[in-house]
Design an enzyme around this catalytic site. Structure first.
Site, short mmCIF file in Angstrom:
data_model
loop_
_atom_site.label_atom_id
_atom_site.label_comp_id
_atom_site.label_asym_id
_atom_site.label_seq_id
_atom_site.Cartn_x
_atom_site.Cartn_y
_atom_site.Cartn_z
N ASP A 1 -6.42 -3.94 8.16
CA ASP A 1 -7.20 -2.91 7.47
C ASP A 1 -6.58 -2.69 6.09
OD1 ASP A 1 -8.35 -0.58 6.52
OD2 ASP A 1 -8.35 0.43 8.46
N HIS B 1 -6.37 1.02 1.83
CA HIS B 1 -5.68 1.57 0.66
C HIS B 1 -5.28 0.51 -0.36
CE1 HIS B 1 -5.55 5.54 2.38
NE2 HIS B 1 -5.27 4.95 3.53
N HIS C 1 -4.14 3.83 11.48
CA HIS C 1 -5.09 4.93 11.25
C HIS C 1 -5.83 5.32 12.54
CE1 HIS C 1 -8.90 6.60 9.44
NE2 HIS C 1 -8.03 7.09 8.57
N LYS D 1 -12.72 4.32 -1.03
CA LYS D 1 -11.49 4.73 -1.72
C LYS D 1 -11.51 4.16 -3.15
CE LYS D 1 -9.23 6.03 2.43
NZ LYS D 1 -9.11 5.52 3.78
N SER E 1 -1.28 4.36 5.27
CA SER E 1 -1.85 5.55 4.62
C SER E 1 -0.88 6.70 4.45
CB SER E 1 -3.06 6.06 5.37
OG SER E 1 -3.20 5.53 6.64
N GLU F 1 -2.35 -2.11 9.28
CA GLU F 1 -2.85 -1.82 7.94
C GLU F 1 -2.03 -2.65 6.98
OE1 GLU F 1 -2.91 2.47 7.15
OE2 GLU F 1 -3.56 2.78 9.21
N ASN G 1 -8.61 9.57 -3.21
CA ASN G 1 -8.38 8.13 -3.04
C ASN G 1 -9.06 7.33 -4.14
OD1 ASN G 1 -7.03 8.61 -0.55
ND2 ASN G 1 -9.03 8.85 0.41
C1 PLP Z 1 -9.78 5.93 5.08
C2 PLP Z 1 -9.43 4.94 6.11
C3 PLP Z 1 -10.38 4.46 7.01
C4 PLP Z 1 -11.75 5.04 7.10
O1 PLP Z 1 -12.58 4.56 6.10
P1 PLP Z 1 -13.90 5.39 5.76
O2 PLP Z 1 -14.74 4.43 5.01
O3 PLP Z 1 -13.45 6.57 4.98
O4 PLP Z 1 -14.51 5.80 7.07
C5 PLP Z 1 -10.02 3.45 7.86
N1 PLP Z 1 -8.78 2.94 7.87
C6 PLP Z 1 -7.82 3.41 7.05
C7 PLP Z 1 -6.46 2.82 7.11
C8 PLP Z 1 -8.12 4.43 6.16
O5 PLP Z 1 -7.17 4.91 5.36
#
Ligand code: PLP
Length: 383
Positions: free
Chosen positions: A204, A207, A130, A238, A178, A174, A42
Protein backbone atom coordinates in the site's frame (compact mmCIF):
# COMPACT_ATOMS: atom_id res chain seq x y z
CA UNK A 1 -26.40 2.45 28.17
CA UNK A 2 -23.09 0.96 27.16
CA UNK A 3 -22.48 3.60 24.49
CA UNK A 4 -22.81 6.34 27.09
CA UNK A 5 -20.32 4.56 29.37
CA UNK A 6 -17.87 4.14 26.52
CA UNK A 7 -18.03 7.82 25.59
CA UNK A 8 -17.56 8.79 29.22
CA UNK A 9 -14.53 6.51 29.59
CA UNK A 10 -13.00 7.90 26.38
CA UNK A 11 -13.43 11.43 27.69
CA UNK A 12 -11.74 10.50 31.00
CA UNK A 13 -8.74 9.04 29.12
CA UNK A 14 -8.40 12.07 26.87
CA UNK A 15 -9.32 9.90 23.88
CA UNK A 16 -12.77 11.27 23.00
CA UNK A 17 -13.02 12.14 19.31
CA UNK A 18 -15.16 14.79 17.68
CA UNK A 19 -15.35 16.08 14.12
CA UNK A 20 -13.20 19.21 13.96
CA UNK A 21 -14.92 22.34 12.67
CA UNK A 22 -12.49 24.24 10.52
CA UNK A 23 -12.72 26.46 7.44
CA UNK A 24 -10.22 25.89 4.65
CA UNK A 25 -8.43 28.66 2.82
CA UNK A 26 -5.74 27.14 0.59
CA UNK A 27 -2.84 26.07 2.78
CA UNK A 28 -4.49 27.74 5.79
CA UNK A 29 -7.14 26.63 8.25
CA UNK A 30 -9.38 29.00 10.18
CA UNK A 31 -10.71 28.04 13.58
CA UNK A 32 -12.21 30.27 16.28
CA UNK A 33 -11.07 33.38 14.39
CA UNK A 34 -7.45 32.21 14.18
CA UNK A 35 -5.57 31.46 10.97
CA UNK A 36 -3.25 28.45 11.16
CA UNK A 37 -1.00 26.67 8.72
CA UNK A 38 -2.52 23.29 7.89
CA UNK A 39 -0.06 20.59 9.01
CA UNK A 40 -2.62 17.82 9.16
CA UNK A 41 -3.48 17.48 5.51
CA UNK A 42 -2.34 14.79 3.08
CA UNK A 43 -2.08 17.32 0.25
CA UNK A 44 1.63 16.48 0.08
CA UNK A 45 2.36 18.14 -3.27
CA UNK A 46 0.10 21.12 -2.63
CA UNK A 47 -2.13 20.19 -5.58
CA UNK A 48 -5.44 20.33 -3.69
CA UNK A 49 -4.71 23.96 -2.81
CA UNK A 50 -3.45 24.86 -6.31
CA UNK A 51 -6.23 27.05 -7.73
CA UNK A 52 -4.47 27.59 -11.09
CA UNK A 53 -4.25 23.84 -11.68
CA UNK A 54 -7.95 23.46 -10.96
CA UNK A 55 -8.80 26.35 -13.30
CA UNK A 56 -6.88 24.62 -16.06
CA UNK A 57 -8.85 21.44 -15.44
CA UNK A 58 -12.22 23.24 -15.54
CA UNK A 59 -11.26 24.92 -18.82
CA UNK A 60 -10.15 21.70 -20.48
CA UNK A 61 -12.43 18.95 -19.20
CA UNK A 62 -14.60 17.67 -22.08
CA UNK A 63 -18.39 17.66 -21.93
CA UNK A 64 -18.27 13.85 -21.97
CA UNK A 65 -16.65 13.76 -18.51
CA UNK A 66 -18.79 16.44 -16.87
CA UNK A 67 -20.93 13.91 -15.07
CA UNK A 68 -21.45 14.16 -11.32
CA UNK A 69 -22.58 10.57 -10.84
CA UNK A 70 -21.87 7.19 -12.43
CA UNK A 71 -25.34 6.13 -11.26
CA UNK A 72 -24.40 2.46 -10.96
CA UNK A 73 -21.66 -0.08 -10.37
CA UNK A 74 -18.77 -0.46 -12.83
CA UNK A 75 -20.24 -3.89 -13.68
CA UNK A 76 -23.58 -2.43 -14.77
CA UNK A 77 -23.77 0.94 -16.51
CA UNK A 78 -21.22 2.76 -14.34
CA UNK A 79 -18.14 1.94 -16.42
CA UNK A 80 -17.37 5.12 -18.36
CA UNK A 81 -14.64 6.04 -20.84
CA UNK A 82 -13.03 8.11 -18.07
CA UNK A 83 -12.52 4.98 -15.94
CA UNK A 84 -11.02 3.00 -18.83
CA UNK A 85 -8.68 5.85 -19.80
CA UNK A 86 -7.42 6.29 -16.25
CA UNK A 87 -6.69 2.58 -15.92
CA UNK A 88 -4.85 2.50 -19.25
CA UNK A 89 -2.78 5.51 -18.14
CA UNK A 90 -1.89 3.84 -14.83
CA UNK A 91 -0.90 0.52 -16.41
CA UNK A 92 1.25 2.37 -18.95
CA UNK A 93 3.04 4.60 -16.41
CA UNK A 94 3.75 1.73 -14.03
CA UNK A 95 4.82 -0.46 -16.94
CA UNK A 96 2.46 -3.24 -15.89
CA UNK A 97 -0.18 -5.33 -17.64
CA UNK A 98 -3.15 -3.72 -16.02
CA UNK A 99 -4.68 -1.52 -13.39
CA UNK A 100 -8.04 -1.39 -11.67
CA UNK A 101 -9.50 1.61 -9.84
CA UNK A 102 -11.80 1.73 -6.83
CA UNK A 103 -13.94 4.17 -4.86
CA UNK A 104 -11.30 4.61 -2.15
CA UNK A 105 -8.23 3.09 -0.57
CA UNK A 106 -10.51 1.71 2.09
CA UNK A 107 -12.54 -0.12 -0.57
CA UNK A 108 -9.33 -1.42 -2.19
CA UNK A 109 -7.86 -2.83 0.99
CA UNK A 110 -11.08 -4.33 2.30
CA UNK A 111 -11.87 -5.85 -1.10
CA UNK A 112 -8.71 -7.26 -2.67
CA UNK A 113 -7.55 -9.43 0.25
CA UNK A 114 -10.91 -11.14 0.87
CA UNK A 115 -11.14 -11.85 -2.89
CA UNK A 116 -7.72 -13.43 -3.33
CA UNK A 117 -7.08 -15.03 0.07
CA UNK A 118 -8.86 -18.30 0.87
CA UNK A 119 -8.57 -20.79 3.76
CA UNK A 120 -5.33 -22.14 2.27
CA UNK A 121 -3.75 -18.69 2.42
CA UNK A 122 -1.55 -17.26 5.15
CA UNK A 123 -1.35 -13.46 5.36
CA UNK A 124 1.79 -12.05 7.00
CA UNK A 125 1.21 -8.38 7.77
CA UNK A 126 3.34 -5.72 9.43
CA UNK A 127 2.09 -4.90 12.92
CA UNK A 128 1.51 -1.25 11.97
CA UNK A 129 -0.47 -1.58 8.74
CA UNK A 130 -3.45 0.73 8.23
CA UNK A 131 -6.90 -0.10 9.66
CA UNK A 132 -8.27 -0.75 6.16
CA UNK A 133 -5.72 -3.54 5.65
CA UNK A 134 -6.54 -5.04 9.04
CA UNK A 135 -10.23 -5.02 8.11
CA UNK A 136 -9.40 -6.65 4.75
CA UNK A 137 -7.52 -9.41 6.55
CA UNK A 138 -10.40 -9.91 8.97
CA UNK A 139 -12.93 -10.15 6.15
CA UNK A 140 -10.87 -12.81 4.38
CA UNK A 141 -10.93 -16.56 5.08
CA UNK A 142 -7.15 -16.58 5.44
CA UNK A 143 -5.13 -17.24 8.55
CA UNK A 144 -2.95 -14.33 9.48
CA UNK A 145 0.06 -13.40 11.57
CA UNK A 146 1.21 -9.83 12.26
CA UNK A 147 5.00 -9.56 12.37
CA UNK A 148 6.76 -6.97 14.53
CA UNK A 149 6.97 -3.61 12.80
CA UNK A 150 9.67 -3.76 10.12
CA UNK A 151 11.19 -6.91 11.67
CA UNK A 152 12.22 -8.72 8.50
CA UNK A 153 14.20 -11.36 10.31
CA UNK A 154 10.95 -12.46 11.93
CA UNK A 155 9.12 -12.22 8.61
CA UNK A 156 11.74 -14.37 6.88
CA UNK A 157 11.52 -17.06 9.54
CA UNK A 158 7.70 -17.04 9.36
CA UNK A 159 7.88 -17.55 5.61
CA UNK A 160 10.42 -20.37 5.99
CA UNK A 161 8.33 -22.05 8.64
CA UNK A 162 4.94 -21.84 6.93
CA UNK A 163 5.40 -21.75 3.17
CA UNK A 164 5.08 -25.51 2.69
CA UNK A 165 1.86 -25.79 4.72
CA UNK A 166 -0.11 -23.16 2.79
CA UNK A 167 -1.18 -22.84 -0.80
CA UNK A 168 -0.18 -19.20 -0.78
CA UNK A 169 1.44 -16.65 1.49
CA UNK A 170 0.68 -12.95 1.01
CA UNK A 171 3.05 -10.44 2.62
CA UNK A 172 1.19 -7.20 3.35
CA UNK A 173 2.91 -3.90 4.06
CA UNK A 174 2.77 -0.17 3.55
CA UNK A 175 5.71 1.54 1.87
CA UNK A 176 5.75 4.83 3.81
CA UNK A 177 4.08 4.03 7.15
CA UNK A 178 1.28 6.43 8.08
CA UNK A 179 2.15 7.00 11.73
CA UNK A 180 5.95 6.70 11.97
CA UNK A 181 6.80 7.88 8.46
CA UNK A 182 9.44 5.15 8.11
CA UNK A 183 9.95 3.31 4.83
CA UNK A 184 9.77 -0.41 4.07
CA UNK A 185 12.61 -2.06 2.07
CA UNK A 186 10.40 -3.19 -0.80
CA UNK A 187 13.33 -4.40 -2.94
CA UNK A 188 14.40 -6.74 -0.12
CA UNK A 189 10.83 -8.00 0.23
CA UNK A 190 10.72 -8.64 -3.51
CA UNK A 191 13.94 -10.64 -3.16
CA UNK A 192 12.43 -12.71 -0.34
CA UNK A 193 9.36 -13.36 -2.45
CA UNK A 194 11.45 -14.54 -5.41
CA UNK A 195 12.79 -17.40 -3.29
CA UNK A 196 9.33 -18.95 -2.93
CA UNK A 197 6.94 -19.56 -5.82
CA UNK A 198 3.86 -19.33 -3.58
CA UNK A 199 4.66 -16.01 -1.89
CA UNK A 200 2.96 -12.81 -3.10
CA UNK A 201 3.58 -9.21 -2.17
CA UNK A 202 0.84 -6.66 -1.40
CA UNK A 203 2.04 -3.08 -0.93
CA UNK A 204 0.00 0.00 0.00
CA UNK A 205 1.72 3.17 -1.25
CA UNK A 206 -0.99 5.55 0.07
CA UNK A 207 1.58 8.01 1.48
CA UNK A 208 4.22 7.58 -1.22
CA UNK A 209 2.39 7.81 -4.53
CA UNK A 210 3.10 11.17 -6.14
CA UNK A 211 5.72 11.97 -3.52
CA UNK A 212 8.53 9.46 -3.98
CA UNK A 213 10.32 8.05 -7.00
CA UNK A 214 11.75 9.93 -9.96
CA UNK A 215 8.41 10.04 -11.75
CA UNK A 216 6.35 10.14 -8.57
CA UNK A 217 5.34 6.49 -8.75
CA UNK A 218 6.25 5.74 -5.14
CA UNK A 219 8.80 3.77 -3.15
CA UNK A 220 8.57 0.80 -5.52
CA UNK A 221 9.86 3.09 -8.26
CA UNK A 222 12.51 4.57 -5.97
CA UNK A 223 13.76 1.09 -5.07
CA UNK A 224 13.50 -0.28 -8.60
CA UNK A 225 10.96 -3.05 -7.98
CA UNK A 226 7.80 -1.77 -9.69
CA UNK A 227 7.34 -5.00 -11.64
CA UNK A 228 7.81 -7.36 -8.75
CA UNK A 229 4.93 -6.39 -6.52
CA UNK A 230 1.87 -8.51 -7.18
CA UNK A 231 -0.61 -5.99 -5.77
CA UNK A 232 0.75 -2.45 -5.91
CA UNK A 233 -1.92 -0.20 -4.41
CA UNK A 234 -2.32 3.48 -3.70
CA UNK A 235 -4.95 6.12 -3.10
CA UNK A 236 -5.82 9.20 -5.14
CA UNK A 237 -7.03 11.01 -2.02
CA UNK A 238 -3.69 12.13 -0.67
CA UNK A 239 -0.89 13.62 -2.81
CA UNK A 240 -2.99 13.26 -5.97
CA UNK A 241 -5.62 15.64 -4.60
CA UNK A 242 -8.56 13.58 -5.77
CA UNK A 243 -10.61 10.59 -4.60
CA UNK A 244 -10.42 6.85 -5.27
CA UNK A 245 -7.66 4.27 -5.36
CA UNK A 246 -5.91 1.80 -7.66
CA UNK A 247 -4.09 -1.48 -7.86
CA UNK A 248 -1.62 -2.32 -10.61
CA UNK A 249 -1.33 -6.05 -11.14
CA UNK A 250 -1.37 -8.80 -13.77
CA UNK A 251 -4.22 -8.97 -16.29
CA UNK A 252 -5.27 -12.28 -14.78
CA UNK A 253 -5.59 -10.78 -11.31
CA UNK A 254 -7.54 -7.83 -12.67
CA UNK A 255 -9.99 -10.17 -14.43
CA UNK A 256 -10.32 -12.16 -11.22
CA UNK A 257 -10.98 -9.07 -9.08
CA UNK A 258 -13.66 -7.87 -11.49
CA UNK A 259 -15.42 -11.18 -10.82
CA UNK A 260 -14.82 -11.61 -7.12
CA UNK A 261 -14.10 -8.31 -5.40
CA UNK A 262 -17.21 -7.32 -3.47
CA UNK A 263 -16.18 -3.70 -2.76
CA UNK A 264 -15.81 -3.18 -6.51
CA UNK A 265 -18.90 -5.06 -7.61
CA UNK A 266 -21.43 -3.88 -5.04
CA UNK A 267 -20.81 -0.16 -4.98
CA UNK A 268 -21.51 2.79 -7.26
CA UNK A 269 -18.56 3.73 -9.46
CA UNK A 270 -16.83 7.06 -8.94
CA UNK A 271 -18.35 9.96 -10.91
CA UNK A 272 -16.66 10.43 -14.33
CA UNK A 273 -15.82 14.04 -13.39
CA UNK A 274 -13.69 12.92 -10.42
CA UNK A 275 -12.05 10.23 -12.51
CA UNK A 276 -11.23 12.77 -15.23
CA UNK A 277 -9.62 15.01 -12.59
CA UNK A 278 -7.54 12.10 -11.28
CA UNK A 279 -6.37 11.40 -14.81
CA UNK A 280 -5.58 15.09 -15.39
CA UNK A 281 -3.41 15.09 -12.24
CA UNK A 282 -1.76 11.73 -12.84
CA UNK A 283 -0.81 12.71 -16.40
CA UNK A 284 1.18 15.64 -14.98
CA UNK A 285 2.86 13.72 -12.16
CA UNK A 286 6.18 13.69 -13.94
CA UNK A 287 6.19 17.53 -14.11
CA UNK A 288 6.25 17.99 -10.35
CA UNK A 289 9.75 16.75 -9.54
CA UNK A 290 10.49 20.25 -8.15
CA UNK A 291 7.68 19.84 -5.62
CA UNK A 292 9.01 16.42 -4.60
CA UNK A 293 12.48 17.91 -4.08
CA UNK A 294 11.10 20.83 -2.07
CA UNK A 295 9.04 18.47 0.12
CA UNK A 296 12.07 16.23 0.76
CA UNK A 297 14.11 19.28 1.78
CA UNK A 298 11.42 20.59 4.18
CA UNK A 299 10.98 17.11 5.67
CA UNK A 300 14.71 16.67 6.25
CA UNK A 301 14.87 19.94 8.18
CA UNK A 302 11.80 19.19 10.30
CA UNK A 303 13.11 15.70 11.16
CA UNK A 304 16.39 17.31 12.20
CA UNK A 305 14.51 19.76 14.47
CA UNK A 306 12.63 16.87 16.13
CA UNK A 307 15.92 15.08 16.81
CA UNK A 308 17.47 18.26 18.18
CA UNK A 309 14.51 18.52 20.56
CA UNK A 310 15.55 15.13 21.93
CA UNK A 311 12.73 13.03 20.47
CA UNK A 312 13.60 9.78 18.72
CA UNK A 313 12.46 10.18 15.13
CA UNK A 314 11.89 7.01 13.09
CA UNK A 315 10.69 9.00 10.08
CA UNK A 316 12.41 8.80 6.70
CA UNK A 317 9.74 10.79 4.91
CA UNK A 318 7.45 13.84 4.94
CA UNK A 319 5.38 12.29 7.76
CA UNK A 320 7.14 13.30 10.94
CA UNK A 321 5.85 12.14 14.33
CA UNK A 322 6.63 14.06 17.47
CA UNK A 323 6.02 11.34 20.05
CA UNK A 324 4.84 12.76 23.38
CA UNK A 325 3.62 9.68 25.25
CA UNK A 326 0.42 10.10 27.17
CA UNK A 327 -2.78 11.27 25.39
CA UNK A 328 -3.51 14.27 27.61
CA UNK A 329 0.01 15.57 27.07
CA UNK A 330 -0.31 15.17 23.31
CA UNK A 331 -3.53 17.18 23.35
CA UNK A 332 -1.88 20.00 25.34
CA UNK A 333 1.11 20.03 23.02
CA UNK A 334 -1.15 20.16 19.95
CA UNK A 335 -3.08 23.07 21.47
CA UNK A 336 0.26 24.85 22.05
CA UNK A 337 1.32 24.42 18.42
CA UNK A 338 -2.11 25.70 17.32
CA UNK A 339 -1.68 28.83 19.43
CA UNK A 340 1.53 29.43 17.49
CA UNK A 341 -0.41 29.14 14.24
CA UNK A 342 0.35 25.54 13.28
CA UNK A 343 -2.70 23.34 12.85
CA UNK A 344 -1.41 20.03 14.19
CA UNK A 345 -3.66 17.32 15.59
CA UNK A 346 -2.84 14.77 18.28
CA UNK A 347 -2.90 11.11 17.26
CA UNK A 348 -3.98 8.88 20.10
CA UNK A 349 -4.89 5.25 20.81
CA UNK A 350 -6.36 3.20 19.22
CA UNK A 351 -4.77 4.74 16.10
CA UNK A 352 -1.33 4.35 17.71
CA UNK A 353 -0.20 2.03 20.55
CA UNK A 354 -0.92 3.05 24.16
CA UNK A 355 1.74 5.40 25.55
CA UNK A 356 2.89 6.64 22.12
CA UNK A 357 0.42 9.47 21.57
CA UNK A 358 1.99 11.99 19.27
CA UNK A 359 1.68 15.01 17.09
CA UNK A 360 1.77 13.95 13.49
CA UNK A 361 3.35 16.59 11.29
CA UNK A 362 2.14 16.01 7.78
CA UNK A 363 4.32 18.19 5.58
CA UNK A 364 3.51 19.54 2.15
CA UNK A 365 5.52 21.09 -0.68
CA UNK A 366 3.48 24.29 -0.45
CA UNK A 367 4.59 25.35 3.04
CA UNK A 368 6.06 28.89 2.91
CA UNK A 369 9.78 29.00 3.70
CA UNK A 370 9.41 31.46 6.61
CA UNK A 371 6.85 29.18 8.24
CA UNK A 372 9.10 26.14 7.91
CA UNK A 373 11.87 28.04 9.69
CA UNK A 374 9.49 29.24 12.44
CA UNK A 375 8.14 25.71 12.92
CA UNK A 376 11.65 24.27 13.21
CA UNK A 377 12.53 26.81 15.90
CA UNK A 378 9.34 26.09 17.82
CA UNK A 379 10.00 22.33 17.76
CA UNK A 380 13.61 22.74 18.91
CA UNK A 381 12.50 25.00 21.82
CA UNK A 382 10.23 22.11 22.88
CA UNK A 383 7.97 24.23 25.14
C1 PLP B 1 -5.40 6.86 3.79
C2 PLP B 1 -5.03 5.44 3.69
C3 PLP B 1 -5.89 4.49 3.12
C4 PLP B 1 -7.30 4.83 2.76
O1 PLP B 1 -7.36 5.49 1.54
P1 PLP B 1 -8.68 6.32 1.21
O2 PLP B 1 -8.62 6.52 -0.26
O3 PLP B 1 -8.60 7.56 2.01
O4 PLP B 1 -9.85 5.46 1.63
C5 PLP B 1 -5.44 3.21 2.95
N1 PLP B 1 -4.20 2.85 3.34
C6 PLP B 1 -3.36 3.72 3.93
C7 PLP B 1 -2.02 3.25 4.35
C8 PLP B 1 -3.76 5.03 4.13
O5 PLP B 1 -2.94 5.89 4.74
Amino acid sequence: MKEEQTLHALEQEGNLRTLPEARHDGIWIWQDGQRMLNLSSNDYLGLASDAALQDEFWRSVPERDRLLSASSSRLLTGNFTAHRELEALLAGRFGRESALTFSSGYHANTGILPAVADAHTLILADKLVHASLIDGIRLSAAQSIRYRHQDYRQLRSLVEKHHAAFGRIIIVTESVFSMDGDVAPLAALAELKRMYPNVMLYVDEAHAIGVRGRHGLGIAEEQGCLREIDFLCGTFGKALASVGAYVVCSRLMRDYLVNRMRTLIFTTALPPLNVAWTRFVFERLDDWADRRVRLASIAGRVREAVRQAGSPCPSESHIVPLVVGESGKAMLKAAGMQRHGFYVLPVRPPTVPEGTSRLRLSLTASLPEAEVVRMGELIVRNE
